[in-house]
Design a protein around this motif. Structure first.
Motif, short mmCIF file in Angstrom:
data_model
loop_
_atom_site.label_atom_id
_atom_site.label_comp_id
_atom_site.label_asym_id
_atom_site.label_seq_id
_atom_site.Cartn_x
_atom_site.Cartn_y
_atom_site.Cartn_z
N GLY A 172 63.40 -10.76 -2.40
CA GLY A 172 62.78 -12.07 -2.28
C GLY A 172 62.13 -12.41 -0.97
O GLY A 172 61.52 -13.46 -0.83
N PHE A 173 62.23 -11.50 0.02
CA PHE A 173 61.70 -11.82 1.35
C PHE A 173 60.43 -11.06 1.70
O PHE A 173 59.83 -11.29 2.74
CB PHE A 173 62.75 -11.55 2.42
CG PHE A 173 63.91 -12.50 2.38
CD1 PHE A 173 63.82 -13.74 2.98
CD2 PHE A 173 65.08 -12.17 1.72
CE1 PHE A 173 64.88 -14.64 2.95
CE2 PHE A 173 66.16 -13.04 1.67
CZ PHE A 173 66.06 -14.29 2.28
N ALA A 174 60.01 -10.15 0.83
CA ALA A 174 58.85 -9.31 1.15
C ALA A 174 57.59 -10.13 1.40
O ALA A 174 56.87 -9.89 2.37
CB ALA A 174 58.61 -8.30 0.03
N GLY A 175 57.34 -11.10 0.54
CA GLY A 175 56.13 -11.90 0.69
C GLY A 175 56.05 -12.59 2.03
O GLY A 175 55.03 -12.56 2.71
N LEU A 176 57.14 -13.20 2.43
CA LEU A 176 57.17 -13.92 3.71
C LEU A 176 57.00 -12.97 4.88
O LEU A 176 56.22 -13.23 5.80
CB LEU A 176 58.49 -14.69 3.83
CG LEU A 176 58.65 -15.55 5.08
CD1 LEU A 176 57.58 -16.62 5.14
CD2 LEU A 176 60.05 -16.17 5.10
N ALA A 177 57.72 -11.85 4.85
CA ALA A 177 57.65 -10.89 5.96
C ALA A 177 56.26 -10.30 6.10
O ALA A 177 55.71 -10.21 7.21
CB ALA A 177 58.68 -9.78 5.75
N VAL A 178 55.66 -9.90 4.98
CA VAL A 178 54.33 -9.30 5.03
C VAL A 178 53.30 -10.33 5.47
O VAL A 178 52.42 -10.03 6.30
CB VAL A 178 53.96 -8.71 3.65
CG1 VAL A 178 52.51 -8.21 3.65
CG2 VAL A 178 54.91 -7.57 3.29
N GLY A 179 53.38 -11.52 4.95
CA GLY A 179 52.44 -12.56 5.36
C GLY A 179 52.52 -12.86 6.85
O GLY A 179 51.49 -13.00 7.52
N LEU A 180 53.73 -12.94 7.38
CA LEU A 180 53.89 -13.28 8.80
C LEU A 180 53.38 -12.18 9.73
O LEU A 180 52.80 -12.46 10.78
CB LEU A 180 55.37 -13.57 9.09
CG LEU A 180 55.89 -14.90 8.55
CD1 LEU A 180 57.38 -15.05 8.83
CD2 LEU A 180 55.12 -16.08 9.14
N VAL A 181 53.59 -10.91 9.34
CA VAL A 181 53.11 -9.84 10.22
C VAL A 181 51.58 -9.81 10.22
O VAL A 181 50.96 -9.51 11.25
CB VAL A 181 53.71 -8.47 9.83
CG1 VAL A 181 53.04 -7.88 8.60
CG2 VAL A 181 53.61 -7.49 11.00
N VAL A 182 50.96 -10.15 9.09
CA VAL A 182 49.50 -10.24 9.06
C VAL A 182 49.02 -11.39 9.94
O VAL A 182 48.05 -11.26 10.69
CB VAL A 182 48.99 -10.41 7.62
CG1 VAL A 182 47.51 -10.79 7.61
CG2 VAL A 182 49.21 -9.13 6.83
N ALA A 183 49.70 -12.53 9.88
CA ALA A 183 49.33 -13.67 10.74
C ALA A 183 49.42 -13.29 12.21
O ALA A 183 48.54 -13.64 13.01
CB ALA A 183 50.25 -14.86 10.44
N ALA A 184 50.47 -12.55 12.58
CA ALA A 184 50.62 -12.11 13.97
C ALA A 184 49.52 -11.13 14.35
O ALA A 184 48.94 -11.23 15.44
CB ALA A 184 51.99 -11.47 14.17
N ASP A 185 49.22 -10.18 13.47
CA ASP A 185 48.15 -9.22 13.74
C ASP A 185 46.82 -9.94 13.98
O ASP A 185 46.10 -9.63 14.94
CB ASP A 185 47.99 -8.26 12.55
CG ASP A 185 48.90 -7.05 12.65
OD1 ASP A 185 49.43 -6.77 13.75
OD2 ASP A 185 49.09 -6.37 11.62
N VAL A 186 46.48 -10.87 13.10
CA VAL A 186 45.20 -11.58 13.22
C VAL A 186 45.15 -12.38 14.53
O VAL A 186 44.14 -12.39 15.23
CB VAL A 186 44.98 -12.51 12.01
CG1 VAL A 186 43.75 -13.39 12.23
CG2 VAL A 186 44.81 -11.68 10.74
N THR A 187 46.24 -13.03 14.87
CA THR A 187 46.28 -13.84 16.08
C THR A 187 46.10 -12.99 17.33
O THR A 187 45.38 -13.36 18.27
CB THR A 187 47.61 -14.60 16.18
OG1 THR A 187 47.77 -15.42 15.02
CG2 THR A 187 47.65 -15.49 17.42
N VAL A 188 46.72 -11.81 17.34
CA VAL A 188 46.71 -10.96 18.54
C VAL A 188 45.44 -10.13 18.66
O VAL A 188 44.85 -10.04 19.74
CB VAL A 188 47.95 -10.05 18.57
CG1 VAL A 188 47.87 -9.07 19.74
CG2 VAL A 188 49.22 -10.89 18.68
N VAL A 189 44.99 -9.51 17.56
CA VAL A 189 43.85 -8.58 17.67
C VAL A 189 42.59 -9.10 16.99
O VAL A 189 41.59 -8.39 16.92
CB VAL A 189 44.21 -7.18 17.13
CG1 VAL A 189 45.45 -6.65 17.81
CG2 VAL A 189 44.40 -7.18 15.61
#
Length: 249
Positions: A172-189
């Motif tokens: 049940g946590f995959a969606g949240l984890a994957v979404g958040l790492v994409v948000a971090a990637d976009v913000t940083v790079v």
């Protein structure tokens, strides 16, 4: 349990990628259009005037789209919505060749339809923004851009492997984890390469820009093929080795 056909799973991938690109790149277009008096510069049109707050907002738009689509279609198609993910799962023996091809075609179609939909809604002013097309920023070389996309996609695929592929992970946590790492990637790079992480996400805006008289970014497309696929492959094989998951299968 009824097996879902490749056609139905591919349609889910088409819709999921459509939502990802429409909301994600649509947030870029909206951010640019909100900048008053910004002068659009050739070759870097979609990024003019975007600060860290704007990149965070864009990252969250991508994240929300991904979270929603994982929970909507994860149990149907797995919600790859990214050719690099499909290729990595195929390379590690988790995905048949026929399915991989079907998924990638669907993903490219979904991304393209999303970009054309944005133009249908906003008209030529959307094309003038670059439609959220990813591109190298000033001072970034071709090689640096590929390395950046490789590393950022490595983070994404590693998260997918650990939360969605490995059945030992809490459910049940995959969606949240994957979404958040994409948000971090976009913000940083985001301000380095546009943070694609996904060949389909780049393909849609490139195609619409090219066909509708916008910027021609195709010479940069290899960055967004090589980087994401390399990052996803490295992450998948590294995770399999570190986790020992293959030994348990």
């Amino acid at each position: 349990m009824v097996e879902i056909s490749l056609l139905r799973r591919s349609i889910a991938e088409l819709i999921g990628t459509y939502v990802l690109v429409f909301l994600g790149t649509g947030s870029v277009v909206t951010a640019v259009l909100l900048i008053e008096g910004a002068e659009l510069l050739p070759g870097n049109t979609f990024s003019i005037g975007l600060d860290i707050a704007a990149w965070f907002a864009i990252g969250m738009a991508f994240a929300i789209a991904i979270v929603a689509m994982i929970y909507a279609f994860g149990h149907i198609s797995g919600t790859h919505i990214n050719p690099a993910v499909s290729i990595a799962l195929w390379a590690t023996g988790r995905f048949p060749t026929k399915d991989m091809v079907g998924y990638i075609v669907a993903q490219l179609i979904g991304a393209s339809l999303a970009s054309f939909s944005i133009v249908a809604i906003l008209g030529s002013r959307a094309v003038a923004t670059g439609l959220g097309a990813t591109a190298m920023f000033a001072g970034v070389s071709y090689g640096q851009a590929i390395l950046c996309e490789t590393i950022a996609t490595f983070f994404l695929m590693l998260t997918i492997m650990g939360t969605a592929v490995d059945n030992r992970a809490p459910a049940g946590f995959a969606g949240l984890a994957v979404g958040l790492v994409v948000a971090a990637d976009v913000t940083v790079v985001g301000n380095i390469t546009g943070s694609s992480l996904n060949p389909a996400r780049t393909f849609g805006p490139y195609l619409a820009d090219f066909l509708l008289g916008g910027e021609n970014f195709w010479w940069q497309f290899p960055i967004y093929i090589i980087g994401p696929i390399a990052g996803a492959l490295i992450a998948a094989f590294v995770y399999d080795y570190v986790s020992g998951v293959k030994e348990l299968e």
